[in-house]
Design a protein around this motif. Structure first.
Motif, PDB file in Angstrom:
ATOM      1  N   GLU A 192       0.823  -1.213   0.000  1.00  0.00           N
ATOM      2  CA  GLU A 192       0.000   0.000   0.000  1.00  0.00           C
ATOM      3  C   GLU A 192       0.857   1.263   0.000  1.00  0.00           C
ATOM      4  OE1 GLU A 192      -1.702  -2.704   1.227  1.00  0.00           O
ATOM      5  OE2 GLU A 192      -3.037  -2.273  -0.440  1.00  0.00           O
ATOM      6  N   PHE A 193       2.016   1.180   0.626  1.00  0.00           N
ATOM      7  CA  PHE A 193       2.890   2.361   0.704  1.00  0.00           C
ATOM      8  C   PHE A 193       4.308   1.879   0.958  1.00  0.00           C
ATOM      9  CE2 PHE A 193       3.839   2.562   5.308  1.00  0.00           C
ATOM     10  CZ  PHE A 193       2.934   1.649   5.798  1.00  0.00           C
ATOM     11  N   SER A 194       5.262   2.747   0.709  1.00  0.00           N
ATOM     12  CA  SER A 194       6.620   2.413   1.115  1.00  0.00           C
ATOM     13  C   SER A 194       7.095   3.505   2.068  1.00  0.00           C
ATOM     14  CB  SER A 194       7.531   2.282  -0.098  1.00  0.00           C
ATOM     15  OG  SER A 194       7.348   3.385  -0.943  1.00  0.00           O
ATOM     16  N   SER A 195       8.124   3.203   2.811  1.00  0.00           N
ATOM     17  CA  SER A 195       8.589   4.141   3.822  1.00  0.00           C
ATOM     18  C   SER A 195       9.134   5.412   3.168  1.00  0.00           C
ATOM     19  CB  SER A 195       9.688   3.489   4.661  1.00  0.00           C
ATOM     20  OG  SER A 195      10.265   4.473   5.508  1.00  0.00           O
ATOM     21  N   ALA A 196       8.700   6.574   3.686  1.00  0.00           N
ATOM     22  CA  ALA A 196       9.205   7.849   3.176  1.00  0.00           C
ATOM     23  C   ALA A 196      10.716   7.930   3.301  1.00  0.00           C
ATOM     24  CB  ALA A 196       8.557   8.998   3.952  1.00  0.00           C
ATOM     25  N   ARG A 197      11.251   7.138   4.230  1.00  0.00           N
ATOM     26  CA  ARG A 197      12.691   7.116   4.485  1.00  0.00           C
ATOM     27  C   ARG A 197      13.469   6.724   3.233  1.00  0.00           C
ATOM     28  NH1 ARG A 197      12.904   3.241   9.011  1.00  0.00           N
ATOM     29  NH2 ARG A 197      12.608   4.973  10.426  1.00  0.00           N
ATOM     30  N   TYR A 198      12.908   5.850   2.426  1.00  0.00           N
ATOM     31  CA  TYR A 198      13.648   5.327   1.276  1.00  0.00           C
ATOM     32  C   TYR A 198      13.074   5.826  -0.046  1.00  0.00           C
ATOM     33  CZ  TYR A 198      15.111   2.328   5.079  1.00  0.00           C
ATOM     34  OH  TYR A 198      15.582   1.880   6.278  1.00  0.00           O
TER      35      TYR A 198
ATOM     36  N   ASP B 201       8.374  12.899  -3.721  1.00  0.00           N
ATOM     37  CA  ASP B 201       7.207  13.031  -2.847  1.00  0.00           C
ATOM     38  C   ASP B 201       6.034  12.176  -3.327  1.00  0.00           C
ATOM     39  OD1 ASP B 201       8.488  14.589  -1.079  1.00  0.00           O
ATOM     40  OD2 ASP B 201       7.529  16.493  -1.649  1.00  0.00           O
ATOM     41  N   ALA B 202       6.047  11.836  -4.636  1.00  0.00           N
ATOM     42  CA  ALA B 202       4.965  10.975  -5.132  1.00  0.00           C
ATOM     43  C   ALA B 202       5.019   9.603  -4.475  1.00  0.00           C
ATOM     44  CB  ALA B 202       5.064  10.827  -6.651  1.00  0.00           C
ATOM     45  N   GLU B 203       6.198   9.251  -3.964  1.00  0.00           N
ATOM     46  CA  GLU B 203       6.350   7.960  -3.288  1.00  0.00           C
ATOM     47  C   GLU B 203       6.106   8.070  -1.785  1.00  0.00           C
ATOM     48  OE1 GLU B 203       9.590   5.295  -5.378  1.00  0.00           O
ATOM     49  OE2 GLU B 203      10.475   7.161  -4.691  1.00  0.00           O
ATOM     50  N   ARG B 204       5.817   9.282  -1.331  1.00  0.00           N
ATOM     51  CA  ARG B 204       5.621   9.488   0.107  1.00  0.00           C
ATOM     52  C   ARG B 204       4.146   9.765   0.380  1.00  0.00           C
ATOM     53  NH1 ARG B 204      10.414  12.709  -1.080  1.00  0.00           N
ATOM     54  NH2 ARG B 204      12.218  11.633  -0.187  1.00  0.00           N
ATOM     55  N   PHE B 205       3.708   9.402   1.562  1.00  0.00           N
ATOM     56  CA  PHE B 205       2.294   9.591   1.901  1.00  0.00           C
ATOM     57  C   PHE B 205       2.162  10.068   3.334  1.00  0.00           C
ATOM     58  CE2 PHE B 205       2.609   6.315  -1.298  1.00  0.00           C
ATOM     59  CZ  PHE B 205       1.774   6.837  -2.280  1.00  0.00           C
ATOM     60  N   THR B 206       1.176  10.908   3.553  1.00  0.00           N
ATOM     61  CA  THR B 206       0.879  11.347   4.914  1.00  0.00           C
ATOM     62  C   THR B 206      -0.073  10.340   5.554  1.00  0.00           C
ATOM     63  OG1 THR B 206      -1.085  12.604   4.323  1.00  0.00           O
ATOM     64  CG2 THR B 206       1.040  13.739   4.100  1.00  0.00           C
ATOM     65  N   PRO B 207      -0.187  10.360   6.868  1.00  0.00           N
ATOM     66  CA  PRO B 207      -1.126   9.428   7.521  1.00  0.00           C
ATOM     67  C   PRO B 207      -2.540   9.572   6.963  1.00  0.00           C
ATOM     68  CG  PRO B 207       0.259  10.511   9.164  1.00  0.00           C
ATOM     69  CD  PRO B 207       0.571  11.163   7.838  1.00  0.00           C
ATOM     70  N   LYS B 208      -2.967  10.825   6.770  1.00  0.00           N
ATOM     71  CA  LYS B 208      -4.341  11.023   6.282  1.00  0.00           C
ATOM     72  C   LYS B 208      -4.520  10.426   4.886  1.00  0.00           C
ATOM     73  CE  LYS B 208      -7.878  14.598   5.654  1.00  0.00           C
ATOM     74  NZ  LYS B 208      -9.000  13.745   6.002  1.00  0.00           N
TER      75      LYS B 208
END
Lengths: 528, 420
Positions: free
Chosen positions: B242-248, B252-259
């Motif tokens: 569903e998501f990958s860690s923002a760390r790696y 930003d398209a690969e990053r997601f906020t909790p909401k």
């Protein structure tokens, strides 16, 4: 509107009656279902016949149920839950067996133990069968056309039917005709050499019908049973949670959620007619309910000779119904078991009991079992389709204990020189002896035994001559001839009087097809 | 170099009929035990099953400032997680993007255990600073067994009566056959279920007791394949699916906020449950996102239109596929008047046996988030990209009352007839 007036009354709370009522209620009709017994389900019931043990007294598995009914009646919302049968097991008298699973590679190895050439034959068989089913299924799922009518709408239906068949290639159409008219043995001999592989398939060619696998006509029975599906897998069967009674409870809840009223302990004596129109029903106790639509979910004999006066019906219908063949030939013997039976070659294992346990190790075994029935007696070595449902549905029995449903053939309704009330226990002993042969020590596990003869099926479930399909699957009483030529479109010669039982197209098994297709017909007639 | 095996492995390996293992956090992890993963799936939905979740990273966090420390790292207000409770949470970076998710188990005032899918020891230790906290990697010290399904309560309560009235996300110490364990009402199946944590040396004995307690009730081990079916029905996100860690991430398209990941419930309306006087990593970014409404995505469930899906395959002369094994790729979602605007993508798509429908977890543009919105899911039929309509809904799509409820839920169907 007085309290006893409805838009439609359905006589019989079996699965087709409930399906029909649910569709009618969903479309806004005020529907009453009248069931003779103390609970709904008809032949699809689950009963606690021994404390803590739930028995599927009659019908015991699902496959033919039309998947669109699950969605259209929102059955999941009401608890619909078909459980996977992970295995199908065919034990043999010499201690060997055929165990089929969900894993194709395992199955290849297992078939190869019996015949290496049958391995790819099994794959080809499966694919050829799927092709035949693709052609047959649209006809199975639609109301039969009226081929005797000149009406342009009916002619369009006939043209639609022909179009379905024209879509098939030569081989598939030829295969279809061989299924519809030929014997199961002829079909299987084309593919397989192993007896156990053949007989594990052939058991579906005899269920519920007085035919042997070598009889012409057994191909049709086979195709009918394989046309079903479970989660998109053709020919696969499952157990509903809580047995098939669990399923009809779901249907009742769905029908009631749409506003239908279900009255149990309400046996209908007859349908009231006035000027060849149905106007309501009278119960055995004299209570009257009126409705302009009355639907019989009972079998054709009860629908046309008991609920209404045959003198109101045309003679060609009366003649067809009088020669309509029931001749039930199946029985059940249900067991409460103290533990799982032991098959010596698989001692200590449980997974071979996840689905059907098919006893009848060759076409010859099955055909000889039929020979007994042909001459008026039950099989001395019967075919048994066992199902230890508690293995996949532990709520059916106390922990570690089990219920085993055994469907038995052949058990002809008419016994030569005796009757079923006399033979019940010796028949049960005959069945148990076959189980003992395959599962040594079986008898010691039996806590309770319930023998259900064709006569019990008739008396308790109300199916004439104990025929589980409300009429045999014979070509002359299928499709646009079920239950009679010219009377296969769910209406009857009495206006407002309809039929929705398994004696109409597509036929028996827990399919819901007749109930749904009849509802479509009733609603179309209302608009007209 | 060989992968490690979990403390339960010797016994579970005996029960594995397939020999199929994947690698998970350095351990062998059974893909399935039975020839049919669907059989294991049904054990969990209809009776109970057990899953070896030992490979999860486990960190013990102790000390007088443990609460203060975790409250500053975790996005949810873990101060509200009292001793005897567990809490599912995510943790974020400064930009308010999710790094990972995990569960904190608060065993005592100053004694916490955190589980995580990826290694986090270095990250956490670097954040300690001057706080009086010690963090210990105890991953290999324990076996963790998830016992899940409608019968899980009865099976475990036969060994540890404390289980009977354990609330959702409660935890309790207990003894199984003399061995100390911690049992929590947690899991990853969306069903009634528990997780049992046991010291590695006691693991086999406890496993045997649990297997024995479920004997004769259809209780069986289940592997990763069944778990993946269960978790999609349960609407539970999986990292690296569903998501990958923002760390790696690279963009930003690969990053997601909790909401954006559907965890708005962790934050409360306008951040109401973030808690007062609680600075934590990402707080300011999250508050800004909530205030300005800048979330780019919403995470929803999808019900695929069964009629359209069926007809599309029948028209092509195909058997309608109904596969409970999730597809391992993203499927585009289209919308707009001409269905040519990309409005999101499904991250997990499967046929659900218990719901009898094709379902998906998906990320959609916020304007498609409202329950009942229509999107068009791309599927391939005969090597052609086509689409079927689907309706959005709130997750989870399967949410039985027994998951959080306290009453013994009867079998779905009361089949026991009174009269004859």
């Amino acid at each position: 509107m007085t309290a006893n007036t409805y838009d439609a009354i359905v006589v019989g709370g079996g699965h087709n009656g409930l399906t029909n009522a649910a569709y009618l209620a969903k479309s806004g009709l005020n529907v009453l279902v009248l069931e003779r017994r103390g609970f709904v389900g008809g032949a699809a019931i689950t009963e606690e016949l021994h404390p803590g043990f739930s028995f599927t007294t009659f019908s015991y598995a699902l496959s033919l149920l039309r998947p669109e009914i699950i969605h259209e009646l929102d059955l999941v919302e009401h608890g619909f839950m078909p459980l996977l049968m992970p295995t199908a097991f065919s034990p043999m008298e010499n201690g060997d067996y055929l165990l089929m699973t969900e894993d194709e590679q395992f199955n290849d190895l297992e078939i190869a133990r019996h015949s290496k050439r049958d391995v790819d034959a099994y794959h080809r068989w499966g694919h050829d069968l799927d092709r035949v089913i693709q052609v047959a299924k649209p006809l199975f799922d639609a109301a039969p056309p009226d081929i005797f009518s000149d009406d342009p709408a009916d002619q369009a239906d006939v043209a639609w039917m022909m179009k379905q068949l024209r879509g098939a290639d030569k081989k598939t159409l030829h295969d279809l005709v061989r299924f519809l008219t030929g014997s199961c043995a002829d079909l299987l001999d084309d593919y397989f050499e192993s007896d156990i592989v053949k007989s594990s398939i052939a058991s579906s060619s005899i269920i519920g019908n007085k035919v042997g696998p070598m009889s012409q006509g057994s191909g049709l029975v086979l195709l009918y049973h394989l046309i079903g599906e479970q989660d998109g897998h053709h020919g696969v069967w499952g157990f509903h949670k809580g047995g098939n009674g669990g399923f009809t409870q779901v249907l009742q809840r769905a029908a009631e959620a749409y506003g239908a009223t279900v009255r149990v302990e309400s046996p209908v004596d007859h349908v009231i007619t006035k000027d060849n129109r149905a106007t309501g029903v009278v119960l055995d106790d004299g209570t009257e309910y009126s409705a302009p639509i009355v639907v019989s979910a009972l079998d054709p004999r009860r629908t046309f000779t008991e609920l209404v006066d045959p003198r109101e019906l045309p003679s060609d219908l009366n003649e067809a119904i009088s020669r309509y063949r029931f001749q039930g030939t199946s029985a059940k013997v249900n067991f409460a078991l103290d533990d799982l039976p032991v098959f010596p070659a698989l001692k200590g294992r449980i997974d071979h009991f996840g689905g059907f346990v098919n006893i009848g190790e060759s076409l010859e075994y099955l055909e000889r079992a039929y020979d007994d029935a042909k001459y008026g007696w039950y099989s001395q070595k019967p075919f048994i389709d066992g199902a230890i449902q508690s293995v996949v549905d532990p709520d059916m029995a106390p922990p570690g204990k089990h219920v085993m449903s055994c469907f038995i053939q052949y058990a002809p309704y008419e016994l030569k020189g005796s009757d079923w009330d006399t033979e019940r226990q010796s028949f049960g002993d005959t069945v148990q002896a076959v189980l003992e042969t395959h599962f040594p020590g079986f008898g010691d596990l039996v806590l309770h035994r319930e023998v259900v003869t064709p006569l019990d099926i008739e008396r308790v479930a109300g199916l004439t001559e104990g025929n589980i399909f409300l009429g045999e699957f014979l070509a002359p009483q299928m499709y646009f001839m079920r239950p009679a030529p010219g009377y296969a479109r769910y209406n009857t010669p009495i206006e407002g009087y309809y039929q929705c039982g398994s004696g109409t197209h597509p036929g028996g098994c827990v399919s819901g097809g007749p109930g749904k297709l009849a509802a479509m017909r009733i609603l179309a007639d209302k608009v007209r | 170099m060989l992968m490690k095996t979990t403390p339960f492995h010797p016994r579970l390996n005996e029960l594995n009929q397939t020999g199929l293992y994947g690698h998970w956090a350095g351990y062998l992890s059974a893909l399935r035990y039975d020839l049919a993963a669907k059989h294991e799936y049904f054990a969990v939905r209809n009776s109970a099953g057990y899953f070896d979740t030992s490979p999860l990273y486990k960190y013990r966090i102790t000390g007088p400032d443990a609460e203060l420390f975790l409250a500053g790292v975790m996005t949810r207000d873990v101060r509200r997680c009292r001793p005897g409770q567990a809490m599912y949470t995510v943790w974020c970076d400064d930009a308010g993007y999710v790094l990972e998710d995990g569960v904190v188990f608060r065993e005592a005032e100053d004694d916490w255990l955190l589980t995580a899918a990826d290694p986090n020891l270095g990250y956490l230790e670097d954040l300690v600073g001057r706080l009086r906290v010690s963090i210990e990697d105890v991953s290999a010290d324990y076996g963790m067994l998830a016992v899940q399904g409608p019968r899980s309560r009865e099976i475990l309560a036969a060994l540890a009566p404390e289980v009977s009235d354990l609330p959702f996300f409660g935890l309790t110490p207990a003894k199984v056959g003399g061995a100390p364990v911690v049992i929590s009402r947690t899991g990853y199946t969306g069903d009634l279920g528990y997780e049992v944590r046991v010291e590695a040396d006691d693991a086999l004995g406890v496993l045997d007791k649990i297997i024995q307690a479920g004997d004769g009730q259809g209780f069986r081990p289940f592997g990763e394949e069944a778990l993946l079916m269960l978790r999609i029905e349960a609407g539970l996100s999986l990292i690296n699916v569903e998501f990958s860690s923002a760390r790696y991430a690279f963009t930003d398209a690969e990053r997601f906020t909790p909401k954006e990941l559907g965890f708005g419930w962790m934050l409360g309306k306008n951040g109401a449950t973030l808690g007062d006087e609680r600075p934590f990593i990402g707080r300011r970014a999250i508050e800004r996102e909530l205030r300005d409404g800048t979330s780019r995505w919403a995470t929803v469930g999808l019900w695929i239109d069964w009629e359209a899906y069926r007809d599309l395959h029948l028209e092509h002369g195909l058997i309608v596929p109904k596969d409970e094994n999730p597809v391992p790729w993203e499927s585009m979602l289209y919308g707009g008047p001409d269905r040519d605007e990309r409005v999101g993508y499904a991250t997990s798509f499967m046929y659900s046996p218990v719901l009898q429908r094709h379902i998906a977890m998906a990320r959609v543009l916020p304007e498609y988030a409202a329950k009942g919105s229509t999107v068009h899911l791309e599927i391939t039929v005969d090597h052609e990209y086509l689409s079927v309509p689907a309706t959005t809904d709130r997750l989870p799509l399967f949410n039985p009352a027994r998951k959080t409820g306290s009453a013994r839920e009867l079998a779905p169907i009361s089949m026991r007839m009174e009269q004859r």
